[in-house]
Design an enzyme around this catalytic site. Sequence first.
Site, PDB file in Angstrom:
ATOM      1  N   CYS A 108      42.632 -25.340  13.805  1.00 45.15           N
ATOM      2  CA  CYS A 108      43.754 -24.623  14.402  1.00 45.15           C
ATOM      3  C   CYS A 108      43.377 -24.339  15.847  1.00 45.15           C
ATOM      4  O   CYS A 108      42.308 -24.762  16.290  1.00 45.15           O
ATOM      5  CB  CYS A 108      44.050 -23.344  13.635  1.00 45.15           C
ATOM      6  N   ARG A 141      54.036 -13.841  12.761  1.00 39.95           N
ATOM      7  CA  ARG A 141      53.102 -14.062  11.643  1.00 39.95           C
ATOM      8  C   ARG A 141      52.339 -12.779  11.327  1.00 39.95           C
ATOM      9  O   ARG A 141      51.964 -12.549  10.184  1.00 39.95           O
ATOM     10  CB  ARG A 141      52.084 -15.145  12.005  1.00 39.95           C
ATOM     11  N   LYS A 177      48.072  -6.946   7.591  1.00 45.41           N
ATOM     12  CA  LYS A 177      48.251  -8.359   7.197  1.00 45.41           C
ATOM     13  C   LYS A 177      46.990  -8.888   6.523  1.00 45.41           C
ATOM     14  O   LYS A 177      47.042  -9.409   5.412  1.00 45.41           O
ATOM     15  CB  LYS A 177      48.567  -9.214   8.435  1.00 45.41           C
ATOM     16  N   ASP A 214      39.837 -10.432  16.842  1.00 44.06           N
ATOM     17  CA  ASP A 214      41.300 -10.367  16.816  1.00 44.06           C
ATOM     18  C   ASP A 214      41.865  -9.385  17.849  1.00 44.06           C
ATOM     19  O   ASP A 214      43.087  -9.251  17.974  1.00 44.06           O
ATOM     20  CB  ASP A 214      41.802  -9.998  15.406  1.00 44.06           C
ATOM     21  N   ARG A 263      37.109 -24.449  12.585  1.00 42.00           N
ATOM     22  CA  ARG A 263      37.244 -23.560  11.422  1.00 42.00           C
ATOM     23  C   ARG A 263      36.953 -24.238  10.073  1.00 42.00           C
ATOM     24  O   ARG A 263      37.858 -24.467   9.257  1.00 42.00           O
ATOM     25  CB  ARG A 263      38.624 -22.887  11.406  1.00 42.00           C
TER      26      ARG A 263
HETATM   27  C1  EPZ Z   1      39.480 -13.894   9.109  1.00 42.51           C
HETATM   28  O1  EPZ Z   1      39.515 -15.319   9.155  1.00 42.51           O
HETATM   29  C2  EPZ Z   1      40.784 -13.403   9.675  1.00 42.51           C
HETATM   30  N1  EPZ Z   1      41.899 -13.964   8.909  1.00 42.51           N
HETATM   31  C3  EPZ Z   1      40.918 -13.821  11.133  1.00 42.51           C
HETATM   32  O2  EPZ Z   1      42.084 -13.201  11.658  1.00 42.51           O
HETATM   33  C4  EPZ Z   1      39.708 -13.288  11.916  1.00 42.51           C
HETATM   34  O3  EPZ Z   1      39.779 -13.767  13.237  1.00 42.51           O
HETATM   35  C5  EPZ Z   1      38.409 -13.748  11.246  1.00 42.51           C
HETATM   36  O4  EPZ Z   1      38.403 -13.363   9.854  1.00 42.51           O
HETATM   37  C6  EPZ Z   1      37.167 -13.173  11.903  1.00 42.51           C
HETATM   38  O5  EPZ Z   1      37.213 -11.783  11.858  1.00 42.51           O
HETATM   39  C7  EPZ Z   1      42.305 -13.374   7.796  1.00 42.51           C
HETATM   40  O6  EPZ Z   1      41.757 -12.378   7.336  1.00 42.51           O
HETATM   41  C8  EPZ Z   1      43.506 -13.932   7.140  1.00 42.51           C
HETATM   42  P1  EPZ Z   1      35.702 -16.274   9.063  1.00 42.51           P
HETATM   43  P2  EPZ Z   1      38.400 -16.154   8.381  1.00 42.51           P
HETATM   44  O7  EPZ Z   1      35.536 -17.212   7.924  1.00 42.51           O
HETATM   45  O8  EPZ Z   1      37.924 -15.392   7.219  1.00 42.51           O
HETATM   46  C9  EPZ Z   1      32.784 -19.664  10.706  1.00 42.51           C
HETATM   47  C10 EPZ Z   1      44.134 -13.118  12.845  1.00 42.51           C
HETATM   48  O9  EPZ Z   1      44.391 -13.231  14.070  1.00 42.51           O
HETATM   49  N2  EPZ Z   1      32.879 -20.244   9.355  1.00 42.51           N
HETATM   50  O10 EPZ Z   1      35.151 -14.904   8.912  1.00 42.51           O
HETATM   51  O11 EPZ Z   1      38.954 -17.505   8.159  1.00 42.51           O
HETATM   52  C11 EPZ Z   1      34.097 -19.700  11.461  1.00 42.51           C
HETATM   53  O12 EPZ Z   1      34.309 -20.957  12.072  1.00 42.51           O
HETATM   54  C12 EPZ Z   1      43.154 -14.054  12.145  1.00 42.51           C
HETATM   55  O13 EPZ Z   1      44.685 -12.281  12.112  1.00 42.51           O
HETATM   56  C13 EPZ Z   1      32.060 -21.283   8.979  1.00 42.51           C
HETATM   57  O14 EPZ Z   1      31.236 -21.766   9.775  1.00 42.51           O
HETATM   58  O15 EPZ Z   1      37.243 -16.214   9.450  1.00 42.51           O
HETATM   59  C14 EPZ Z   1      33.923 -18.563  12.435  1.00 42.51           C
HETATM   60  O16 EPZ Z   1      33.149 -18.958  13.539  1.00 42.51           O
HETATM   61  C15 EPZ Z   1      42.787 -15.242  12.951  1.00 42.51           C
HETATM   62  N3  EPZ Z   1      32.189 -21.811   7.711  1.00 42.51           N
HETATM   63  C16 EPZ Z   1      33.135 -17.533  11.625  1.00 42.51           C
HETATM   64  O17 EPZ Z   1      32.506 -18.280  10.567  1.00 42.51           O
HETATM   65  C17 EPZ Z   1      33.073 -21.306   6.807  1.00 42.51           C
HETATM   66  O18 EPZ Z   1      33.121 -21.794   5.683  1.00 42.51           O
HETATM   67  C18 EPZ Z   1      33.954 -16.414  11.019  1.00 42.51           C
HETATM   68  O19 EPZ Z   1      35.084 -16.961  10.355  1.00 42.51           O
HETATM   69  C19 EPZ Z   1      33.893 -20.236   7.188  1.00 42.51           C
HETATM   70  C20 EPZ Z   1      33.785 -19.705   8.474  1.00 42.51           C
END
Ligand code: EPZ
Length: 427
Positions: free
Chosen positions: A116, A402, A22, A310, A121
């Site tokens: 969420c 999902r 996914k 995850d 996030r």
């Molecule tokens: C990806 O989300 C995945 N989603 C998530 O999988 C996964 O949990 C996550 O990466 C972490 O591995 C997809 O690939 C579609 P991040 P993403 O930006 O990219 C902070 C699942 O269950 N952050 O790497 O949105 C954030 O709050 C899903 O399949 C900022 O501070 O996650 C978090 O603490 C859920 N500012 C950390 O960074 C930003 O602009 C990592 O988030 C962006 C993120």
Amino acid sequence: MDCFEVIGGTPLQGEVEVAGSKNGTLPLMAAALLSNESSQLDGVPALRDIHTLAELLSSLGLNTRFVAQSLQLVPSGQDLWQAPYDLVRRMRASVCVLGPLLARTGHASVPLPGGCVLGVRPIDLHLRGMESLGAKVDLAEGCVLATAPKGGLPGGEVDLSGPRGSTVLGTANVLMAATLAKGESVLRGAACEPEIVVLIDFLNSAGAQIEGGGTATLRVQGVDEIHGLKGNVPPDRIEAGTLLLAAAMTRGHVKLTRCPVPQLQALLDTLELAGVPLERGSDWVRVHAEGAIFRNPVIQTAPYPGYPTDLQAQWMAFATQAEGTTLIREGIYPERFLHAAELVRLGAQIEVSDGSARVHGPTRLSGAPVLASDLRASAALVLAGLVAEGKTVVKRVYHLDRGYERLEEKLSSLGASVRRVVDEMGP
Ligand code: EPZ
């Protein structure tokens, strides 16, 4: 609304193949917006999130068509650049269209995805990255409006590091924008997740010039255009990990094929520390946990190659069957523990505080109705149901749909008693 009825107590047995990823597929679909040519992705899993993004892409002028397990993405020639809120709000990964729209049309209007159940996030790193490439970014009426200078994005030096390491979708988003920039871009603090490496491979095969995949520094030489994206999506490391944990905790004997073994190093090492007997080949893993007694290694979720967030909820379900107290520290989303309270309803002994959980085991779980709060939490509840005495009813399995393709069929093929039924009692 559907729910799962799980009757616990059967060790899983047999062989099962891992589905397409996914989180690997979603950025590839968004990247198809970069090209004026058609793209085709093969081995795409049939998941709700994939269909939601397909709908969003269609609303942006990229016609999508599923033929068996292939997804065709055909540009209509219209340069639409405003993503509708009704589609974006359904899935946070929709924010991934920002970079490609901006790069190709010079504009992008994307509603803020909002928080969420995993927490606030933010997308500040995505936006800062677009600004570093030369875009003007404004926020108004709940929308991000990004505009490139006349003549296109110049490219630039981008820092993607945030308080909890890098950002996976932020890296994908900025990388896609930089692909069509006029000059060179350097992305520092980039995510090293396999899903980013796959995106880079697909983009490079289509004519992009990106170096450094799998490291924290990506160098992108902007190109005027790229071809359509073509190829097979990789197997899903999180589905694979979920199935391995299910096999282990039911003390089953299962061989997982088309398994992305190198990407699962952190999980496999931790399973071995926990006393789960394993054999692994280049693309398969066999768990043979009959009669095993599990120990309680500390889990600390972290960016790749660390233990994935995850798979945290699923490890918590597993830990209910391990001896002693298992400490789980959540390093990515400190609030990602909503599944703990539902596991407690099944008889688990869990305390949560300050971004950590302590699971005291082993416990005899007993079946009950439970509510899924998000995708991975749902998987954890199904896993717990597989070892609970009696019937567990996991409600709101739309969360599970999902990201897991027909999980009930996969588990049933391994001998589990898992049935999808219409929830007569409602959500
Ligand atoms: C990806 O989300 C995945 N989603 C998530 O999988 C996964 O949990 C996550 O990466 C972490 O591995 C997809 O690939 C579609 P991040 P993403 O930006 O990219 C902070 C699942 O269950 N952050 O790497 O949105 C954030 O709050 C899903 O399949 C900022 O501070 O996650 C978090 O603490 C859920 N500012 C950390 O960074 C930003 O602009 C990592 O988030 C962006 C993120």
